[in-house]
Design a protein around this motif. Structure first.
Motif, mmCIF file in Angstrom:
data_model
loop_
_atom_site.group_PDB
_atom_site.id
_atom_site.type_symbol
_atom_site.label_atom_id
_atom_site.label_comp_id
_atom_site.label_asym_id
_atom_site.label_seq_id
_atom_site.Cartn_x
_atom_site.Cartn_y
_atom_site.Cartn_z
ATOM 1 N N LEU A 26 -2.169 17.686 -2.526
ATOM 2 C CA LEU A 26 -1.926 17.120 -3.849
ATOM 3 C C LEU A 26 -0.862 17.911 -4.596
ATOM 4 O O LEU A 26 -0.017 17.341 -5.304
ATOM 5 N N LYS A 34 1.896 10.007 -5.299
ATOM 6 C CA LYS A 34 0.509 9.862 -5.755
ATOM 7 C C LYS A 34 0.174 8.394 -6.014
ATOM 8 O O LYS A 34 -0.901 7.914 -5.633
ATOM 9 N N GLN A 37 -0.652 6.475 -2.932
ATOM 10 C CA GLN A 37 -1.947 6.706 -2.304
ATOM 11 C C GLN A 37 -3.088 5.931 -2.952
ATOM 12 O O GLN A 37 -4.174 5.831 -2.369
ATOM 13 N N VAL A 38 -2.894 5.373 -4.121
ATOM 14 C CA VAL A 38 -3.945 4.562 -4.738
ATOM 15 C C VAL A 38 -3.601 3.071 -4.666
ATOM 16 O O VAL A 38 -4.269 2.262 -5.303
ATOM 17 N N GLY A 72 -1.756 4.151 0.373
ATOM 18 C CA GLY A 72 -3.134 4.600 0.490
ATOM 19 C C GLY A 72 -3.894 3.872 1.570
ATOM 20 O O GLY A 72 -4.579 4.482 2.396
ATOM 21 N N ASP A 324 -10.122 3.734 -8.120
ATOM 22 C CA ASP A 324 -9.279 4.625 -7.330
ATOM 23 C C ASP A 324 -8.251 3.914 -6.470
ATOM 24 O O ASP A 324 -7.234 4.514 -6.105
ATOM 25 N N ASP A 350 -4.597 12.117 -10.510
ATOM 26 C CA ASP A 350 -4.909 13.143 -9.513
ATOM 27 C C ASP A 350 -6.349 13.013 -9.023
ATOM 28 O O ASP A 350 -6.633 13.218 -7.834
ATOM 29 N N VAL A 353 -6.448 10.104 -6.566
ATOM 30 C CA VAL A 353 -5.771 10.482 -5.325
ATOM 31 C C VAL A 353 -6.636 11.461 -4.535
ATOM 32 O O VAL A 353 -6.730 11.381 -3.302
#
Length: 694
Positions: A26, A34, A37-38, A72, A324, A350, A353
């Motif tokens: 991270l 970031k 990834q979601v 993600g 998320d 964060d 993630v």
């Protein structure tokens, strides 16, 4: 302790803990990475295309990975059905699916700065919804078995299929509780009872984890209580009913180790679930200690634009509430803009993630060696993870175990397991058949019966046995009820057949000829009910739900988007039942259905009524076994059966405050929750002691 000789970044060190690896990774990520990834906005079937030599990744997929430096998750790489438009001509069979899963991971790892692998997410409502995936009976049939152990065994087999094809997460409906059977997704519910729903949900999670698959439980929360049985509508739940009825299954799933939950479309207390901080953070995380992921239902975040006025704010609201991972949403792709505008903090991003990456580490996606064995403890994302100080995927993790390898089979051809999953599905189907009425000892059918008329629109069709969310089947797959009866009947038995009427509509032109066959037979088996079978003519919403409009879409009478105002059988089916029962021939009615239908008693004193639910491709054989007495009717009602839609609600745990009933009709259910007859004669008498205390 990290080995001094280990030169790669800490997040690539398998001896480090999951927390250490996530923290290191991270800290290296940019804001766009970031956001990537979601996100799960790409339909998986758009990630590949057929070539003369097989399949290859598309530019669409490559561009999506490039846009964020990784993604993600990828939904439905192997999904096949009329909505996706994927079939045997262009889709992925088991071998090709495993190979393309490896190609997806290889591209993500070799063409991004940090090489973060992709969560591969698949639908597994009643078996993996993919070409050549084994179809199991639907959840309502599972509920009728009252057998969590049998269900766990079947889920383990289905999960092994999914895992062998390279997928990691299974989306499974489990949390919806039936409150209004007019809802088209009733078939996806286990029951109207929170305890039975909780037991089955726990069995689901445990079965999947035993095969190394994480489960995302759908739908959180209260979706089964939508007003009027209308799909995706608001609810009028209070906090007590929410917790006592609709959260029991979710609590059981979290305790069993669910990898995630899916935030539902409906509202609770006026706030859509995907933006409901009370549900997603206060209850799920703060009270229950859940550490898994929250995934949005398809397009649910974009629907928030109706409330927020713009997509950036919509994404921020969902993230801040505790969501998320998106699903097909454009709003979450703009979270960097939301952070820049101060609509949500980067710390919130964060946190999301972190949960996504933690799941990837626990599933072993970052390791180089292909999966060889599975430790089911890796998938536990509930309170038991807190405070543990295990190591990474080679020597343990923050979870009690871990899956080895990057989530892909070692050999793309190694996709078969030793479990007879189709046989397990048949066992579930047989255990789910429920005998509701038995007048005149018509069942089991006598071995001496020589003339049987099998009638009805569902008698000689396999598609209605399968339920919604089903991939195309190869020709010859499955056993219809007619085929099952012919195979089970004694040699020399004459089995005649007529459709009698269409599944839907008021055409009665074939009724008289079908009644004539019944009159000439010793017994008539009427196979009626509904169907959730989709076709190429079905029109779909952007989330895959059927668009019903003012009538059933392409013959569907149930399934997502197919809600009913009337629970009676269609006019043609009622006319067929009336005409056949008028012949005086004993009648056995078999209902193939995804919701309880209101069926009045026919004009005969010798008849039986069975519910087969949607029993899966071998359902015809399971029904025949019960008809001929080769199996006892073990099923018991997981839902109450109303006399009509006007009598709703009829669920057994409704508060009636000493209600005395309607003036013109009984207010009681026609068949109550838990009802089910058998062929065994039971006599009740005065209690007797088996032994006396000395």
């Amino acid at each position: 302790m990290i080995s001094p000789a280990y030169r790669d970044p800490l997040y690539r060190d398998p001896s480090a803990t999951v927390a250490e690896r996530v923290r290191d990774l991270l800290g290296r990520m940019t804001l766009p990475e970031k956001v990537g990834q979601v996100n799960q906005r790409l339909y998986g079937w758009h990630a590949y295309e057929r070539t003369p030599d097989g399949h290859r990744l598309t530019d669409t997929f490559r561009d999506e990975v490039s846009a964020f430096g990784g993604i993600g998750a990828l939904y439905g790489l192997q999904r096949a059905d009329p909505w996706s438009g994927v079939g045997f001509a262009d889709g992925l069979d088991a071998h090709d699916g495993a190979r393309m899963a490896r190609e997806v991971q290889r591209h993500a790892r070799e063409n991004t700065r940090l090489g973060i692998p992709v969560l591969l997410v698949e639908e597994m409502p009643h078996g993996h919804q993919a070409l050549d995936g084994t179809v199991l009976p639907v959840n309502l049939a599972v509920g009728a078995t009252w057998d969590p152990a049998l269900y766990a065994e079947a889920v383990a087999g289905a999960s092994a299929e999914l895992r062998a094809r390279g997928a990691h997460l299974a989306l499974v409906s489990a949390l919806d509780v039936v409150r209004d059977p007019r809802w088209g997704r009733t078939e996806e519910c286990f029951t109207e009872d929170p305890y039975l729903a909780a037991r089955m949900t726990g069995a689901l999670v445990e079965g999947a984890r035993s095969s190394g698959v994480g489960v995302v439980l759908k739908h959180f929360a209260g979706q089964g209580a939508s007003v009027g049985g209308r799909n995706s509508a608001a609810t009028e739940l209070g906090a007590r009913e929410l917790h006592e009825i609709h959260l029991a299954a979710a609590r059981a799933g979290v305790s069993a180790g669910a990898a995630g939950v899916m935030a539902a479309y409906n509202e609770f207390d006026g706030v859509p679930c995907v933006a409901n901080r009370y549900l997603l953070t206060e209850v799920l995380r703060d009270r229950w200690g859940f550490e898994g992921i929250v995934m949005a239902d398809g397009g649910a975040i974009d629907r928030l634009v109706r409330l927020t006025g713009d997509p950036v704010t919509a994404g921020a609201r969902a993230l801040d509430a505790g969501c998320d991972l998106s699903l097909w949403d454009a709003s979450f792709a703009r979270l960097a803009e939301a952070v820049d505008r101060g609509l949500v903090t980067e710390e919130r991003l964060d946190a999301a993630v972190t949960r996504v990456l933690s799941l990837k580490f626990r599933l072993g996606l970052f390791e180089d060696e292909p999966a060889a064995s599975v430790d089911s403890g890796a998938l536990h994302a509930g309170p038991a993870l807190k405070g543990q100080a295990g190591k990474g995927s080679s020597g343990g993790s923050d979870a009690p175990g871990v899956l080895a390898g990057p989530g892909m089979p070692a050999d793309p051809g190694d996709v078969a397991g030793p479990v007879d999953l189709a046989g397990l599905g048949e066992r579930v189907a047989r255990a789910s058949v429920t005998l509701l009425v038995h007048e005149g000892d018509v069942l089991p059918l006598s071995p001496g019966t020589r003339r049987i008329a099998v009638l009805g629109p569902n008698a000689d069709a396999v598609a209605p046995l399968l339920g919604d969310y089903t991939a195309p089947q190869r020709p010859g797959t499955g056993v219809s009820v007619l085929q099952g009866i012919r195979a089970a009947a004694a040699p020399g038995t004459e089995v005649t057949y007529a459709e009698g009427c269409a599944l839907v509509g008021d055409d009665v032109s074939q009724v008289d000829s079908a009644a004539a066959l019944a009159a000439a037979a010793e017994v008539a088996v009427l196979v009626l009910g509904g169907s959730s079978a989709r076709s190429g003519d079905t029109v779909f919403d952007t989330n895959g739900a059927a668009l019903a409009g003012s009538g059933p879409p392409s013959g569907m009478t149930c399934g997502e988007g197919v809600d009913l105002a009337d629970l009676s059988l269609p006019i043609g089916q009622r006319a067929l039942l009336d005409a056949v029962s008028a012949t005086g021939t004993p009648v056995v009615v078999v209902l193939v259905q995804g919701r309880p239908h209101a069926v009045p008693a026919p004009r005969t004193s010798t008849w039986a009524l069975l519910s087969a639910w949607y029993p899966g491709p071998r359902g015809g054989r399971a029904v025949a076994d019960v008809l001929f007495g080769n199996a006892e009717p073990r099923g018991r009602l997981p839902v109450s059966v109303p006399r009509s839609a006007a009598h709703l609600p009829v669920f057994y745990n409704a508060k009636d405050h000493r209600y005395r009933g309607y003036v013109d009709q009984s207010a009681e259910a026609r068949h109550v929750f838990g009802h089910g007859l058998s062929y065994t004669t039971v006599e009740y008498g005065a209690p007797r002691l088996s032994r006396r205390r000395r």
